[in-house]
Write a protein that holds these residues in place. Structure first.
Motif, PDB file in Angstrom:
ATOM      1  N   GLN A  38       0.873  -1.087  -0.066  1.00 33.60           N
ATOM      2  CA  GLN A  38       0.004   0.018  -0.047  1.00 33.60           C
ATOM      3  C   GLN A  38       0.781   1.192   0.059  1.00 33.60           C
ATOM      4  OE1 GLN A  38      -2.310  -0.410   3.496  1.00 33.60           O
ATOM      5  NE2 GLN A  38      -3.568  -2.130   2.671  1.00 33.60           N
ATOM      6  N   THR A  39       0.501   2.230  -0.926  1.00 30.53           N
ATOM      7  CA  THR A  39       1.224   3.432  -0.835  1.00 30.53           C
ATOM      8  C   THR A  39       0.364   4.402  -0.873  1.00 30.53           C
ATOM      9  OG1 THR A  39       1.355   3.593  -3.221  1.00 30.53           O
ATOM     10  CG2 THR A  39       3.009   2.379  -2.216  1.00 30.53           C
ATOM     11  N   TYR A  40       0.814   5.687  -0.473  1.00 27.50           N
ATOM     12  CA  TYR A  40      -0.205   6.823  -0.268  1.00 27.50           C
ATOM     13  C   TYR A  40       0.903   8.084  -0.582  1.00 27.50           C
ATOM     14  CZ  TYR A  40       1.467   7.653   4.419  1.00 27.50           C
ATOM     15  OH  TYR A  40       2.358   7.843   5.495  1.00 27.50           O
ATOM     16  N   VAL A  68       8.107   3.167   2.821  1.00 24.74           N
ATOM     17  CA  VAL A  68       8.537   3.345   4.083  1.00 24.74           C
ATOM     18  C   VAL A  68       7.420   3.907   4.659  1.00 24.74           C
ATOM     19  CG1 VAL A  68      10.964   3.993   3.403  1.00 24.74           C
ATOM     20  CG2 VAL A  68       9.230   5.873   3.145  1.00 24.74           C
ATOM     21  N   ASN A  69       7.455   3.711   6.185  1.00 25.74           N
ATOM     22  CA  ASN A  69       6.448   3.931   7.111  1.00 25.74           C
ATOM     23  C   ASN A  69       6.993   4.311   8.271  1.00 25.74           C
ATOM     24  OD1 ASN A  69       3.666   3.281   5.810  1.00 25.74           O
ATOM     25  ND2 ASN A  69       4.795   1.380   5.502  1.00 25.74           N
ATOM     26  N   PRO A  70       6.884   5.551   8.930  1.00 22.02           N
ATOM     27  CA  PRO A  70       5.646   6.314   8.422  1.00 22.02           C
ATOM     28  C   PRO A  70       6.032   6.928   7.264  1.00 22.02           C
ATOM     29  CG  PRO A  70       6.684   7.236  10.318  1.00 22.02           C
ATOM     30  CD  PRO A  70       7.369   5.678  10.275  1.00 22.02           C
ATOM     31  N   GLY A  71       5.194   7.645   6.470  1.00 17.79           N
ATOM     32  CA  GLY A  71       5.570   8.716   5.395  1.00 17.79           C
ATOM     33  C   GLY A  71       6.484   9.644   5.669  1.00 17.79           C
ATOM     34  N   LYS A  72       7.168  10.087   4.640  1.00 22.87           N
ATOM     35  CA  LYS A  72       8.368  11.154   4.580  1.00 22.87           C
ATOM     36  C   LYS A  72       7.817  12.629   3.975  1.00 22.87           C
ATOM     37  CE  LYS A  72      11.007   8.802   6.855  1.00 22.87           C
ATOM     38  NZ  LYS A  72      11.480   8.892   8.427  1.00 22.87           N
ATOM     39  N   ASN A 125       4.562   7.840   1.358  1.00 20.07           N
ATOM     40  CA  ASN A 125       5.507   6.546   1.908  1.00 20.07           C
ATOM     41  C   ASN A 125       6.161   5.743   0.780  1.00 20.07           C
ATOM     42  OD1 ASN A 125       3.187   5.327   0.869  1.00 20.07           O
ATOM     43  ND2 ASN A 125       3.015   3.739   2.430  1.00 20.07           N
ATOM     44  N   SER A 126       5.859   6.077  -0.633  1.00 14.75           N
ATOM     45  CA  SER A 126       6.656   5.717  -1.611  1.00 14.75           C
ATOM     46  C   SER A 126       7.762   6.581  -1.873  1.00 14.75           C
ATOM     47  CB  SER A 126       5.399   5.891  -2.742  1.00 14.75           C
ATOM     48  OG  SER A 126       6.269   5.254  -4.016  1.00 14.75           O
TER      49      SER A 126
END
Length: 468
Positions: free
Chosen positions: A132-134, A334-338, A327-328
């Motif tokens: 899952q990406t967001y 990567v989690n949490p997102g940057k 997070n892509s």
């Protein structure tokens, strides 16, 4: 940095010389003799001094408030009702609101636009665990108006907004004068109806007198028949006048946006109007008359439309960017997102649409020339309407005294012939002619009084009266 400033200054001078940033210059002159050659006495204020621009607008008939011109309380109430309920006037107000919204939109185009554009994806390959990406970015875009496209669009919208207000004023003037003309038409018909009914009673007595003379052997049956025919004709004219009154009342109801009814009203002979007034100098037409102002606003909008069409030949520069969390990170998640941010500058120069741009520019130029000719014609039409209304008013006033004398003479003649017929010294034909001529003159006298009032109303309208 200095090189950039020099380049921008040079570009600004170049664009100014090309007409992208040129300003519209309002009209300040009108054709010589716009009102005609015979109106010099009416281009002065009531105290005899020449009417000038500025504060002296209030001295002219066109600058007079409609309450001062139309003093009949019944008419004032009807005009107030019309300004509240008339559908055309309400539609004109809505057009003003539409143009105001368009102007606001043109002003907001100078500000950056922001948008929240969240995205999310779920993907799985060969039955592996889904990934899952967001991303939660806020995007922004800002066009630099270096070449005047948005500036000219804003000025064009501003001119169209002013034009809508002028149209609103034109509808207001048309409504006020339309209600006044209809009201005074009713007063004229009322007076003509009263004259006809009075004449009907007189003819009824004349028929009875002629029949009595026939029974006494002093008149023949032909005389009685002629008198009766004239009596029936007057009765028919009474019915015609009543029908006309009903039709005019229906027309007034339409102006007031209500169902037909009877309207309380005054008497034509009691109406009072200013005896001395000025029509102002012709150049005041540019600021007083709404259709002239509207035509010039159309010309102004076409002017800036031509500027906008010219600016389309130059490139558009847009700054855009985005900032948010995701997070892509390419091939990794990567989690949490940057936090991530980006900025882009773009320049778009039309290459293969030059022929289309030239055609659009030619269309804009032709529309500007067309608007210029329409403005000139509107101004000439306005001057002609002033001359027509003023001439009609002068003619009606000159005829008024003559018609008064004519009616007085015919009244004497009608009384004399009736007495002479009763004593056998004249024929019934002389009585018939005298009474018919008197009725015609009395109706003409009333119609002329209405023409005098109507021409004054038309002159008030031609000068742009009824302003808010």
């Amino acid at each position: 940095m200095k090189k950039h400033i020099i380049l921008l200054s040079a570009a600004g001078l170049l664009l100014s010389s090309c007409g992208v940033y040129t300003q519209y210059k309002p009209a300040t002159e009108v054709p010589d003799g716009l009102y005609g050659e015979e109106t010099a006495a009416f281009t002065e204020s009531p105290d005899g001094s020449p009417a000038a621009s500025g504060d002296s607008l209030n001295l002219g008939l066109g600058g007079m408030d409609w309450h001062e011109l139309f003093t009949d309380p019944h008419l004032q109430a009807l005009i107030e009702q019309g300004l509240q309920n008339n559908t055309d006037y309400q539609s004109a107000q809505l057009r003003v609101e539409e143009a105001e919204a368009a102007l606001l939109s043109a002003k907001l185009a100078f500000l950056p636009s922001f948008a929240l554009a969240p995205q999310g994806t779920v993907s799985s390959f060969d039955s592996h665990k889904a990934t899952q990406t967001y991303s939660l970015p806020v995007t922004a875009s800002w066009e630099l108006d270096i070449f005047g496209r948005m500036r000219n669009a804003k000025k064009q919208s501003k001119a169209l907004y002013a034009q809508s207000r002028d149209y609103h004023q034109a509808v207001r003037t048309q409504l006020i004068t339309g209600i006044a003309n209809t009201y005074y038409t009713l007063l004229m018909l009322d007076e003509q109806l009263a004259i006809s009914k009075q004449t009907e009673e007189t003819w009824k007595e004349t028929v009875a007198s002629t029949r009595a003379l026939m029974n006494a052997g002093l008149a023949n049956e032909s005389a009685v028949s002629q008198m009766e025919a004239a009596y029936y004709q007057v009765q028919a004219s009474v019915l015609d006048l009543e029908e006309q009154i009903n039709q005019v009342e229906n027309s007034l109801a339409l102006l007031l946006a209500e169902t037909p009814r009877h309207y309380e009203r005054g008497v034509l002979a009691e109406q009072q109007f200013p005896a001395d007034f000025s029509i102002g100098i012709p150049v005041q037409m540019l600021s007083c008359r709404p259709d002239v102002r509207s035509a010039e606003r159309t010309l102004e909008a076409a002017f800036y439309g031509t500027n906008a069409a010219r600016s389309a030949f130059y490139p558009s520069i847009t700054l855009s960017g985005s900032a948010g969390w995701t997070n892509s990170a390419g091939s990794m998640i990567v989690n949490p997102g940057k936090f991530v941010a980006s900025a882009i500058g773009s320049l778009t120069q039309p290459l293969f649409a030059r022929g289309q741009l030239i055609a659009q520019y030619r269309i804009a130029r032709a529309q500007q020339e067309e608007a210029s000719l329409a403005f000139q014609q509107t101004l000439l039409n306005a001057g002609s309407e002033v001359n027509d209304a003023l001439t009609a008013w002068q003619t009606s006033r000159s005829k008024s005294e003559l018609l008064d004398k004519q009616v007085a003479s015919l009244q004497t003649a009608a009384r004399s012939t009736s007495l002479l017929m009763e004593h056998g010294n004249t024929t019934y034909l002389e009585v018939l002619t005298a009474r018919q001529t008197l009725l015609s003159a009395q109706l003409s006298q009333t119609a002329n009084r209405f023409s005098e009032i109507q021409s004054l109303i038309n002159l008030y309208k031609a000068l742009g009266g009824g302003q808010e």
